[in-house]
Scaffold this active site. Sequence first.
Site, PDB file in Angstrom:
ATOM      1  CG  HIS A  55      -1.929   1.097   1.253  1.00  0.00           C
ATOM      2  ND1 HIS A  55      -3.281   0.868   1.381  1.00  0.00           N
ATOM      3  CD2 HIS A  55      -1.800   2.436   1.148  1.00  0.00           C
ATOM      4  CE1 HIS A  55      -3.937   2.011   1.353  1.00  0.00           C
ATOM      5  NE2 HIS A  55      -3.051   2.989   1.226  1.00  0.00           N
ATOM      6  CG  HIS A  57      -1.282   6.837  -1.560  1.00  0.00           C
ATOM      7  ND1 HIS A  57      -2.525   6.915  -2.144  1.00  0.00           N
ATOM      8  CD2 HIS A  57      -1.442   6.186  -0.384  1.00  0.00           C
ATOM      9  CE1 HIS A  57      -3.416   6.345  -1.337  1.00  0.00           C
ATOM     10  NE2 HIS A  57      -2.783   5.893  -0.261  1.00  0.00           N
ATOM     11  CD  GLN A 151      -7.030  10.507  -1.288  1.00  0.00           C
ATOM     12  OE1 GLN A 151      -5.953   9.935  -1.230  1.00  0.00           O
ATOM     13  NE2 GLN A 151      -7.940  10.401  -0.317  1.00  0.00           N
ATOM     14  CG  HIS A 209      -7.653   4.206   1.026  1.00  0.00           C
ATOM     15  ND1 HIS A 209      -7.208   3.719  -0.158  1.00  0.00           N
ATOM     16  CD2 HIS A 209      -6.614   4.900   1.579  1.00  0.00           C
ATOM     17  CE1 HIS A 209      -5.935   4.093  -0.327  1.00  0.00           C
ATOM     18  NE2 HIS A 209      -5.557   4.808   0.706  1.00  0.00           N
ATOM     19  CD  GLU A 212      -6.353   6.358   6.230  1.00  0.00           C
ATOM     20  OE1 GLU A 212      -6.797   6.394   5.069  1.00  0.00           O
ATOM     21  OE2 GLU A 212      -5.181   6.666   6.515  1.00  0.00           O
ATOM     22  CG  ASP A 308      -0.714   5.026   3.532  1.00  0.00           C
ATOM     23  OD1 ASP A 308      -1.001   5.300   2.357  1.00  0.00           O
ATOM     24  OD2 ASP A 308      -1.515   5.202   4.468  1.00  0.00           O
ATOM     25  CD1 TRP A 314      -3.855  11.908   4.212  1.00  0.00           C
ATOM     26  CD2 TRP A 314      -2.803  12.333   2.296  1.00  0.00           C
ATOM     27  NE1 TRP A 314      -4.797  12.054   3.241  1.00  0.00           N
ATOM     28  CE2 TRP A 314      -4.181  12.326   2.045  1.00  0.00           C
ATOM     29  CE3 TRP A 314      -1.934  12.598   1.226  1.00  0.00           C
ATOM     30  CZ2 TRP A 314      -4.726  12.557   0.794  1.00  0.00           C
ATOM     31  CZ3 TRP A 314      -2.473  12.828  -0.033  1.00  0.00           C
ATOM     32  CH2 TRP A 314      -3.841  12.808  -0.242  1.00  0.00           C
TER      33      TRP A 314
HETATM   34 FE   FE2 Z   1      -3.519   5.095   1.554  1.00  0.00          FE
END
Ligand code: FE2
Length: 414
Positions: A55, A57, A151, A209, A212, A308, A314
Site C-alpha cells: 500500500h 501512494h 481519493q 481504503h 480510516e 503508505d 498526509w
Molecule cells: Fe492510503
Amino acid sequence: MRKKFFNAKFYRNDAATEMVVEDGKIIQIGTNLPKCEEEIDLNGKLVLPPYVDPHLHLDYVYTGRNDGGKINSGTLFEGIARWHNIKKSQTKEDAKERALTAIQEEVSQGVQFIRTHIDVTDPKLLGMEVMLELREELKDLVTIQIVSFPQEGMYAYKGGYELVEEGLKMGADCVGGIPHFEWAREIGDKSVHSIVELALKHDKMIDVHCDETDDPMSRFVELLNALVMIEGIGPKTAASHTCSFGSVDNAYAFRMMGLFKASGINFISCPTENAYLQGRQDTYPKRRGLTRVKEFLQEGINVCFAQDSINDPWYPLGNGNMMNILDNGIHLTQVASFAELETAFNLITYNGAKTMMLEDQYGLDVGKPANFIVVNEFSVFEAIRKRVEVLASVRKGEFLFRRREPEYEIPLIL
Ligand code: FE2
C-alpha cells in the site's frame, strides 16, 4: 548457466544452506548441492523473500511541502484537502520523476513488490497514465500493481465512479474506494456495492481504503466483507487501514473476526502513517489508530504492513524502509513476544504477497523465480532487534544491488 548461492540461512527453512538457480528460477534448495559454474558465498547471512509494500501512494510522493507544508490538524481529511490543491499543478514529467525516485528508494532497501493506489479523481487521469508506463518499464526490477483509487470519493467527486471504471479499462489491477469519505453512510455503502460490482464486471482485485478513522461507527468493512464472501472473492480483496476496528467494542470485533476468517479477506495496516494521522481529536488517553493486527494474527486472518506515504500531504516522513515499518508496527500492535518475533517478517513479506495474490511467484521454494534479499544478520531475532540493513537484493538470480558490510578503520575490541 547454473549458479549456487551457498553458506546462507533461509527464513522459514532451517534445514537448507544453499540454493541453486537456473534461468532465473530456484531449481534446488538444501545442503551439499552439486557444484555450479558460479558460486556465491553469502557469509552465513539471513536470506528472506523480497520485502513487499502492499500500500503506497506513488502519485503523491515528495509533495508534502508543495503548498508550503501547511499542516494544521494533521488529520486524514486535511491531507485530502491539501492534495486537492497540490494536484492541480502537477505535470506528467514531474509525476513520473517523483514516482521513479520513490520506487528507487524502496527497491534500494529490498522491496520488489509494490501495490500503489493512484488517484483517478482527475479527469485527465494523469497519475494513472504515468503509473501504467512505469509498471511496464520497470517490470524486470519491481512488480507493481495499480489500484484505481478515487481519493476524493467515488460519489463525493462528480464522475468519480466513471473515472474508477476508466482506470480499470486502462489497465489497473484493483478497484479502490474510500467509503468513509463519502458524504453519508448510505452513499458510503453504495460505493462499497459499486466496488464489488466493478471488480466482478472487470475481473479485478479489490483494495479499499476502509474505515480510516477513529469513529467506531465507521463499519464499511462489515459490508465489504459480506459482499465479497457472497461472491466468493474474499481472497482477492484487501481492506486497507480499518483504523476504526481498533476502536470498536470487543463483542462486535469478535463477531466480525469470525466472518473475516470465513471470507478469506486480507488486511493491510499502515503503522507509521496511521499512528501519525489518527487520534488527532483525542486528548488523553490517545488512541494508537491501528487495526487489530495482533488479534488478526491470532485468529488466522491474513494481515500485512505497508508504508503508505513518502513525504506527502498526509505524512511528512517515510522512505520505503520496510524494516522501519515493521519495527513501528510490532511496537504499536504489541506483536513482539519471542514467539511472535520468529514469524514477524511475514508481515512485510509472505502476508503482503498473499494479499497481492502473488503466491505462485513469491517465496523461497523450488520452481519459483529466484527473488530474494540478503540481510546483515545471522538470525531472525537479531535481524529484527537490530532493525537490520539489506545487503543485497536478487531478482531472477541477478543482483539488483549489493552492499559491502561496514568496515571500521579502528575495529572495536570486545
Ligand atoms: Fe492510503
